[in-house]
Design an enzyme around this catalytic site. Structure first.
Site, PDB file in Angstrom:
ATOM      1  CE  LYS A  60       6.772  28.337  63.354  1.00  0.00           C
ATOM      2  NZ  LYS A  60       5.205  28.258  62.906  1.00  0.00           N
ATOM      3  CB  THR A  64      -0.611  30.136  66.561  1.00  0.00           C
ATOM      4  OG1 THR A  64       0.341  30.253  65.507  1.00  0.00           O
ATOM      5  CG2 THR A  64      -1.909  29.635  66.393  1.00  0.00           C
ATOM      6  CG  HIS A 120       5.617  37.687  61.322  1.00  0.00           C
ATOM      7  ND1 HIS A 120       5.361  37.359  62.771  1.00  0.00           N
ATOM      8  CD2 HIS A 120       4.993  36.589  60.659  1.00  0.00           C
ATOM      9  CE1 HIS A 120       4.791  36.050  62.747  1.00  0.00           C
ATOM     10  NE2 HIS A 120       4.411  35.695  61.613  1.00  0.00           N
ATOM     11  NE  ARG A 142       9.267  28.866  71.674  1.00  0.00           N
ATOM     12  CZ  ARG A 142       8.625  27.639  71.057  1.00  0.00           C
ATOM     13  NH1 ARG A 142       8.478  27.883  69.679  1.00  0.00           N
ATOM     14  NH2 ARG A 142       8.673  26.522  71.525  1.00  0.00           N
ATOM     15  CB  SER A 150       9.821  26.438  66.627  1.00  0.00           C
ATOM     16  OG  SER A 150       8.386  26.515  66.113  1.00  0.00           O
ATOM     17  NE  ARG A 276       8.031  21.768  66.487  1.00  0.00           N
ATOM     18  CZ  ARG A 276       9.125  21.190  67.212  1.00  0.00           C
ATOM     19  NH1 ARG A 276       9.308  20.018  67.077  1.00  0.00           N
ATOM     20  NH2 ARG A 276       9.662  22.080  68.118  1.00  0.00           N
ATOM     21  N   GLY A 278       4.908  23.057  71.346  1.00  0.00           N
ATOM     22  CA  GLY A 278       4.578  24.104  72.281  1.00  0.00           C
ATOM     23  C   GLY A 278       5.154  23.997  73.585  1.00  0.00           C
TER      24      GLY A 278
HETATM   25  P1  A3P Z   1       7.179  24.559  68.586  1.00  0.00           P
HETATM   26  O1  A3P Z   1       7.585  24.189  66.896  1.00  0.00           O
HETATM   27  O2  A3P Z   1       8.180  24.412  69.190  1.00  0.00           O
HETATM   28  O3  A3P Z   1       6.208  23.394  68.696  1.00  0.00           O
HETATM   29  P2  A3P Z   1       4.131  30.906  66.040  1.00  0.00           P
HETATM   30  O4  A3P Z   1       2.778  30.558  66.195  1.00  0.00           O
HETATM   31  O5  A3P Z   1       4.509  31.953  65.874  1.00  0.00           O
HETATM   32  O6  A3P Z   1       4.205  30.424  64.464  1.00  0.00           O
HETATM   33  O7  A3P Z   1       4.709  29.855  66.768  1.00  0.00           O
HETATM   34  C1  A3P Z   1       4.664  28.348  66.769  1.00  0.00           C
HETATM   35  C2  A3P Z   1       5.136  27.700  67.857  1.00  0.00           C
HETATM   36  O8  A3P Z   1       4.116  27.904  68.891  1.00  0.00           O
HETATM   37  C3  A3P Z   1       5.279  26.056  67.713  1.00  0.00           C
HETATM   38  O9  A3P Z   1       6.024  25.794  68.613  1.00  0.00           O
HETATM   39  C4  A3P Z   1       3.872  25.835  68.199  1.00  0.00           C
HETATM   40  O10 A3P Z   1       3.740  24.542  68.494  1.00  0.00           O
HETATM   41  C5  A3P Z   1       3.773  26.621  69.307  1.00  0.00           C
HETATM   42  N1  A3P Z   1       2.129  26.650  69.733  1.00  0.00           N
HETATM   43  C6  A3P Z   1       1.097  26.980  68.959  1.00  0.00           C
HETATM   44  N2  A3P Z   1       0.066  27.072  69.710  1.00  0.00           N
HETATM   45  C7  A3P Z   1       0.429  27.020  70.841  1.00  0.00           C
HETATM   46  C8  A3P Z   1      -0.366  27.152  72.193  1.00  0.00           C
HETATM   47  N3  A3P Z   1      -1.668  27.245  72.085  1.00  0.00           N
HETATM   48  N4  A3P Z   1       0.470  26.991  73.249  1.00  0.00           N
HETATM   49  C9  A3P Z   1       1.676  26.764  73.394  1.00  0.00           C
HETATM   50  N5  A3P Z   1       2.281  27.115  72.098  1.00  0.00           N
HETATM   51  C10 A3P Z   1       1.837  26.868  71.073  1.00  0.00           C
END
Ligand code: A3P
Length: 310
Positions: A60, A64, A120, A142, A150, A276, A278
């Site tokens: 999180k 991604t 991870h 983060r 998140s 979500r 971001g």
């Molecule tokens: P939030 O839940 O705060 O919105 P991971 O990819 O490590 O699982 O992290 C997910 C978090 O990265 C989520 O945060 C998601 O919305 C955000 N996220 C995914 N794609 C993104 C992008 N292209 N730019 C910025 N944030 C992104």
């Protein structure tokens, strides 16, 4: 409570993560028993090539996003694949996808000779393997409060899918602070890569979600240089801009493949669960003053003001 699970190695310490997931402690970090096999396979069999790029992260923290960016930077001519393929399929996880079964499943070669994998796994566990070749590591961190929120949302959508009630935030904060969350403790995870990154900046590129949000173009250029494929030519700025735009959360969210509620075989969550808001600072909408104080205090104790200082 008696904790039982058929995948469980009885010799490993156990705990309950989230509301009711059984996790086990492997070399100081908490994993789901079903991921243990993949983790052990990686440790036994993965031999990184000098040209490989390993994206490491705590869950999180922007994995991604970084997958999309790293793929686009290293595969500029085929970056449009992001329109039809989820970033998690373009950049597979070593322990969850590549080594999840008894024989490894490597991605189909692309136009670039660079293989990109994610993990991870903490540096304390996988570091020795990653140091066995000249492969490069990108670590995204983060701030703990946004990571926690998140993660909490992600867990809750998992619970809702099963028809369960959401996980009370107060309990989730306690588990996060105690470290009994998947791949936790969070602080040790960040510190493992952080220390190495400071000592060997040519090997480990350490970046925070917040830095990347604040000035994506600059850091995309830095990433490209670190990866040995800098943006060049008169249209350099346009190329960077195109990569940044193509990997923005709004663009990624607009692709059908990323809106999909299909659940891939290697994950318990649908493809659309990875996008979500971001944003930076979303924790302020959920955490109480006491929760914030508790996390900030721990952050000061663990990071000594080196990162994520309030
Ligand atoms: P939030 O839940 O705060 O919105 P991971 O990819 O490590 O699982 O992290 C997910 C978090 O990265 C989520 O945060 C998601 O919305 C955000 N996220 C995914 N794609 C993104 C992008 N292209 N730019 C910025 N944030 C992104």
């Amino acid at each position: 409570m008696e904790i039982q699970n058929p995948n469980m190695d009885p010799s490993l310490p156990k705990a309950i993560s989230g509301k009711n997931d059984v996790i086990c402690q492997f070399q100081g970090f908490w994993v789901l028993p079903i991921f243990l096999q993949g983790t052990k396979q990686v440790l036994e069999h993965f031999k990184p090539l000098p040209n490989d790029v390993i994206l490491a992260s705590f869950p999180k923290t922007g994995t991604t996003w970084l997958k999309a960016l790293l793929y686009s930077i290293t595969n500029r001519s085929s970056k449009n694949l992001l329109i039809t393929t989820h970033p998690h399929e373009l950049v597979p996880s070593l322990e969850l996808q590549v080594y999840a079964n008894s024989s490894p499943h490597f991605p189909t070669p692309t136009s670039s000779s660079t293989r990109i994998f994610s993990t991870h796994m903490p540096y304390q566990i996988i570091g020795e393997i990653l140091n066995s070749s000249d492969c490069r590591i990108v670590y995204v961190a983060r701030n703990p409060k946004d990571t926690l929120i998140s993660y909490w949302h992600f867990k809750n959508s998992m619970l809702l899918r099963k028809g369960d009630q959401p996980h009370p935030l107060e309990d989730f904060v306690s588990k996060f602070c105690e470290g009994t969350v998947l791949f936790g403790p969070y602080f040790d995870h960040v510190l493992g890569y952080r220390k190495e990154g400071l000592e060997r900046p040519k090997k480990i590129f350490f970046i925070t979600f917040e830095e990347l949000k604040n000035d994506t173009n600059t850091h995309v250029k830095r990433l490209a240089e670190f990866l040995g494929c800098p943006f060049e030519g008169e249209d350099r700025e346009e190329q960077v801009e195109e990569v940044v735009r193509g990997c923005s959360i709004d663009t990624l969210k607009s692709h059908e493949v990323n809106k999909s509620s299909d659940v891939p075989s290697w994950c318990m969550m649908p493809y659309n669960a990875f996008f979500r808001k971001g944003q930076v600072g979303d924790h302020a909408n959920y955490l109480t003053k006491d929760m914030i104080e508790r996390i900030d205090k721990l952050t000061r104790e663990k990071f000594h003001g080196s990162i994520f200082e309030e």
